[in-house]
Enzyme design. Structure first.
Site, PDB file in Angstrom:
ATOM      1  N   SER A 187       0.839  -1.199   0.000  1.00  0.00           N
ATOM      2  CA  SER A 187       0.000   0.000   0.000  1.00  0.00           C
ATOM      3  C   SER A 187       0.877   1.254   0.000  1.00  0.00           C
ATOM      4  CB  SER A 187      -0.957  -0.037   1.184  1.00  0.00           C
ATOM      5  OG  SER A 187      -1.893   1.022   1.116  1.00  0.00           O
ATOM      6  N   HIS A 238      -8.273   1.137  -0.987  1.00  0.00           N
ATOM      7  CA  HIS A 238      -8.113   0.207  -2.106  1.00  0.00           C
ATOM      8  C   HIS A 238      -9.465  -0.350  -2.584  1.00  0.00           C
ATOM      9  CE1 HIS A 238      -3.861   0.602  -1.536  1.00  0.00           C
ATOM     10  NE2 HIS A 238      -3.998   0.271  -0.267  1.00  0.00           N
TER      11      HIS A 238
END
Length: 305
Positions: free
Chosen positions: A87, A191
């Site tokens: 991430s 996400h």
């Protein structure tokens, strides 16, 4: 082959930056970064409580700053055969690989954090980790509840993301075969489609960047592919905020590349924990404090030899 990895949001804990600021020159560097991005990184990394550093706009630049400090203390960049980040850790990885300067990386992540915090404020959302169970069964169950498998981390761990109501439904009805569901220390459904507004903001921010091609093998968390151009790295950094992280595929790529050691930047522990289960027998070191630098240096020396 030695691999360097950088953790994502949720790895932060109150005061975790404190010992790193005692290293020579570290406090000055953090002060310069803080001025550049308009955020007092030293304050948040040493004095802020858990709720304050849970704020996406704070947590993300704080994590990248910690990763860059620990990478600088470690040195020996040429000893690493590959680099990847989970991430927001992918921005740290991009800086380590020479794609972005440190200031550009921090400016970009500051924009990212603010944009994702703004997107998260539209709807009350969150994330939870599902531990155990067959991956296909878990994913099907999440989709049935309207949740997104936002982080498929491998080693029996999938992070689900969606509205608070959907997360509550998951806690009450966990997937068959899974052991438990654990709420994550994040402030939104990252996400997923909930972050789409942030993508447009990052597309504009990316236009100000002049990325170089990676100087190390750069493994993308989008799909585990090796990315060879700076432009592609940045494009993936922009798109990943609204797309799932496939850390399972990154670890598969490490195996294909012949990984023989892993070092995780500060605040380390999450990714090496996954590697212990998915890449059994591969030595690893998590940089939690500067006290871990000696162990990391020993692993670097083994590979240099």
């Amino acid at each position: 082959m030695l691999v360097l990895v950088a953790p994502g949001q949720g790895a932060q804990t109150p005061g975790f930056l404190t010992p790193w600021l005692d290293l020579p020159g570290a406090a000055d560097r953090v002060a310069e970064w803080s001025d550049a991005i308009g955020l007092d990184l030293a304050h948040y990394g040493t004095k802020a409580d858990a709720d304050e550093i849970r704020d996406t706009a704070v947590a993300q630049p704080l994590l990248v700053a910690a990763g860059l400090l620990s990478a600088s203390a470690l040195g020996a960049r040429t000893a690493f055969g590959a680099v990847a980040g989970h991430s927001v850790g992918e921005i740290t990885a991009a800086a380590f690989a020479g794609v972005l300067s440190e200031v550009d990386a921090l400016s970009f992540v500051r924009t990212r954090g603010l944009a994702m915090a703004e997107a998260a404020a539209v709807t009350e959302t969150g994330m939870a980790a599902v531990l155990g169970g067959d991956q296909d069964v878990v994913v099907a169950h999440l989709e049935k509840l309207g949740l997104t498998p936002a982080n498929i981390n491998g080693a029996g761990q999938i992070a689900a993301a969606g509205t608070v109501e959907q997360i509550e439904a998951l806690v009450a009805d966990k997937p068959e075969g899974s052991m438990k569901v654990v709420a994550l220390k994040v402030a939104g459904a990252f996400h997923t489609h909930h972050m789409a507004p942030a993508v447009a903001t990052l597309e504009k921010a990316a236009q100000a960047l002049t990325p170089a091609d990676p100087e190390l093998t750069y493994v993308s968390n989008k799909d585990g592919h090796v990315v060879t151009t700076g432009a592609d790295v940045v494009a993936r950094l922009v798109g990943q905020v609204a797309n799932p992280v496939r850390w399972d595929l990154c670890m598969e790529r490490f195996r294909e590349l012949g990984v023989t050691g892993i070092i995780e930047l500060s605040p380390g522990g999450t990714l090496t924990g996954l590697a212990k289960r998915a890449l059994k027998g591969v030595p690893n070191v998590a940089l939690k404090t500067p006290d871990d630098l000696e162990k990391a240096a020993a692993l670097v020396a083994e590979h240099a030899a």
